[in-house]
Design a protein around this motif. Sequence first.
Motif, PDB file in Angstrom:
ATOM      1  N   SER A  84      37.211  40.172  74.700  1.00  0.00           N
ATOM      2  CA  SER A  84      36.572  38.867  74.543  1.00  0.00           C
ATOM      3  C   SER A  84      37.461  37.683  74.901  1.00  0.00           C
ATOM      4  CB  SER A  84      36.024  38.681  73.139  1.00  0.00           C
ATOM      5  OG  SER A  84      36.631  39.429  72.177  1.00  0.00           O
ATOM      6  N   TRP A  85      38.597  37.931  75.536  1.00  0.00           N
ATOM      7  CA  TRP A  85      39.554  36.873  75.858  1.00  0.00           C
ATOM      8  C   TRP A  85      38.900  35.702  76.591  1.00  0.00           C
ATOM      9  CZ3 TRP A  85      44.269  35.860  74.162  1.00  0.00           C
ATOM     10  CH2 TRP A  85      45.042  34.932  74.835  1.00  0.00           C
ATOM     11  N   LYS A  86      38.109  35.989  77.595  1.00  0.00           N
ATOM     12  CA  LYS A  86      37.505  34.922  78.413  1.00  0.00           C
ATOM     13  C   LYS A  86      36.512  34.076  77.629  1.00  0.00           C
ATOM     14  CE  LYS A  86      38.177  37.097  82.876  1.00  0.00           C
ATOM     15  NZ  LYS A  86      37.544  37.573  84.112  1.00  0.00           N
ATOM     16  N   LYS A  87      35.963  34.616  76.572  1.00  0.00           N
ATOM     17  CA  LYS A  87      34.973  33.886  75.763  1.00  0.00           C
ATOM     18  C   LYS A  87      35.606  33.112  74.606  1.00  0.00           C
ATOM     19  CE  LYS A  87      31.543  37.417  76.723  1.00  0.00           C
ATOM     20  NZ  LYS A  87      30.794  38.536  76.156  1.00  0.00           N
ATOM     21  N   MET A  88      36.887  33.358  74.337  1.00  0.00           N
ATOM     22  CA  MET A  88      37.564  32.724  73.199  1.00  0.00           C
ATOM     23  C   MET A  88      37.887  31.260  73.477  1.00  0.00           C
ATOM     24  SD  MET A  88      40.433  35.416  72.026  1.00  0.00           S
ATOM     25  CE  MET A  88      40.005  37.048  71.484  1.00  0.00           C
ATOM     26  N   THR A  89      38.043  30.530  72.391  1.00  0.00           N
ATOM     27  CA  THR A  89      38.525  29.157  72.517  1.00  0.00           C
ATOM     28  C   THR A  89      40.030  29.193  72.772  1.00  0.00           C
ATOM     29  OG1 THR A  89      39.045  28.964  70.166  1.00  0.00           O
ATOM     30  CG2 THR A  89      36.803  28.335  70.840  1.00  0.00           C
ATOM     31  N   ASP A  90      40.549  28.133  73.365  1.00  0.00           N
ATOM     32  CA  ASP A  90      41.992  28.064  73.589  1.00  0.00           C
ATOM     33  C   ASP A  90      42.750  28.127  72.268  1.00  0.00           C
ATOM     34  OD1 ASP A  90      41.787  28.027  76.318  1.00  0.00           O
ATOM     35  OD2 ASP A  90      42.223  25.900  76.544  1.00  0.00           O
ATOM     36  N   HIS A  91      42.166  27.561  71.218  1.00  0.00           N
ATOM     37  CA  HIS A  91      42.807  27.594  69.899  1.00  0.00           C
ATOM     38  C   HIS A  91      43.021  29.040  69.455  1.00  0.00           C
ATOM     39  CE1 HIS A  91      43.883  26.455  65.821  1.00  0.00           C
ATOM     40  NE2 HIS A  91      42.991  27.330  65.393  1.00  0.00           N
ATOM     41  N   ARG A  92      41.986  29.861  69.581  1.00  0.00           N
ATOM     42  CA  ARG A  92      42.094  31.268  69.165  1.00  0.00           C
ATOM     43  C   ARG A  92      43.080  32.016  70.063  1.00  0.00           C
ATOM     44  NH1 ARG A  92      43.407  34.739  66.000  1.00  0.00           N
ATOM     45  NH2 ARG A  92      42.450  36.783  66.144  1.00  0.00           N
ATOM     46  N   ARG A  93      43.080  31.714  71.356  1.00  0.00           N
ATOM     47  CA  ARG A  93      44.021  32.356  72.274  1.00  0.00           C
ATOM     48  C   ARG A  93      45.462  32.033  71.882  1.00  0.00           C
ATOM     49  NH1 ARG A  93      41.084  30.727  77.931  1.00  0.00           N
ATOM     50  NH2 ARG A  93      39.248  32.037  77.677  1.00  0.00           N
ATOM     51  N   HIS A  94      45.722  30.786  71.534  1.00  0.00           N
ATOM     52  CA  HIS A  94      47.066  30.396  71.093  1.00  0.00           C
ATOM     53  C   HIS A  94      47.454  31.141  69.815  1.00  0.00           C
ATOM     54  CE1 HIS A  94      48.373  27.328  73.906  1.00  0.00           C
ATOM     55  NE2 HIS A  94      47.185  26.754  73.837  1.00  0.00           N
ATOM     56  N   GLN A  95      46.512  31.304  68.906  1.00  0.00           N
ATOM     57  CA  GLN A  95      46.796  32.039  67.672  1.00  0.00           C
ATOM     58  C   GLN A  95      47.256  33.459  67.983  1.00  0.00           C
ATOM     59  OE1 GLN A  95      42.988  31.606  65.704  1.00  0.00           O
ATOM     60  NE2 GLN A  95      43.896  30.252  64.164  1.00  0.00           N
ATOM     61  N   ILE A  96      46.543  34.115  68.890  1.00  0.00           N
ATOM     62  CA  ILE A  96      46.879  35.498  69.249  1.00  0.00           C
ATOM     63  C   ILE A  96      48.253  35.557  69.900  1.00  0.00           C
ATOM     64  CG2 ILE A  96      46.245  37.419  70.769  1.00  0.00           C
ATOM     65  CD1 ILE A  96      43.269  36.527  70.230  1.00  0.00           C
ATOM     66  N   ILE A  97      48.513  34.652  70.817  1.00  0.00           N
ATOM     67  CA  ILE A  97      49.813  34.627  71.498  1.00  0.00           C
ATOM     68  C   ILE A  97      50.937  34.343  70.506  1.00  0.00           C
ATOM     69  CG2 ILE A  97      51.208  33.321  73.154  1.00  0.00           C
ATOM     70  CD1 ILE A  97      48.626  33.194  74.904  1.00  0.00           C
ATOM     71  N   ASN A  98      50.695  33.454  69.564  1.00  0.00           N
ATOM     72  CA  ASN A  98      51.715  33.115  68.565  1.00  0.00           C
ATOM     73  C   ASN A  98      51.998  34.271  67.607  1.00  0.00           C
ATOM     74  OD1 ASN A  98      52.056  30.565  69.662  1.00  0.00           O
ATOM     75  ND2 ASN A  98      50.633  29.597  68.235  1.00  0.00           N
ATOM     76  N   GLU A  99      51.084  35.225  67.495  1.00  0.00           N
ATOM     77  CA  GLU A  99      51.259  36.392  66.628  1.00  0.00           C
ATOM     78  C   GLU A  99      51.984  37.534  67.341  1.00  0.00           C
ATOM     79  OE1 GLU A  99      47.347  37.503  65.368  1.00  0.00           O
ATOM     80  OE2 GLU A  99      47.061  35.658  64.243  1.00  0.00           O
ATOM     81  N   ARG A 100      52.300  37.342  68.604  1.00  0.00           N
ATOM     82  CA  ARG A 100      52.862  38.421  69.421  1.00  0.00           C
ATOM     83  C   ARG A 100      54.103  39.071  68.803  1.00  0.00           C
ATOM     84  NH1 ARG A 100      53.419  40.569  74.735  1.00  0.00           N
ATOM     85  NH2 ARG A 100      55.549  41.311  74.971  1.00  0.00           N
ATOM     86  N   SER A 101      55.077  38.287  68.393  1.00  0.00           N
ATOM     87  CA  SER A 101      56.319  38.885  67.884  1.00  0.00           C
ATOM     88  C   SER A 101      56.066  39.680  66.599  1.00  0.00           C
ATOM     89  CB  SER A 101      57.399  37.835  67.672  1.00  0.00           C
ATOM     90  OG  SER A 101      56.985  36.867  66.751  1.00  0.00           O
TER      91      SER A 101
END
Length: 60
Positions: A32-49
Motif C-alpha cells: 500500500s506504499w503508493k496509497k499512503m500519505t507522506d506522513h505515514r511513509r515518514h513514520q515507516i522510514i523513521n522506524e527502520r533502525s
Amino acid sequence: MAVKSPCVDLCAFDGKTGFCTGCYRTREEARSWKKMTDHRRHQIINERSRREAKVERSGA
C-alpha cells in the motif's frame, strides 16, 4: 514531494517479525506504499533502525 520508497529489490520477509529484510516494511506496507500519505511513509522510514534491530534479534 512524495517520499521515495525504501525498497532495495530484496523482497525476503522474516518469518518471526514479518518485516522485509531489505527495506524493513511489512508486506501490507509495501503493497500500500503508493496509497499512503507522506506522513505515514515518514513514520515507516523513521522506524527502520528499530525494525532492523528487531529482525537481527530474531535471527534472520
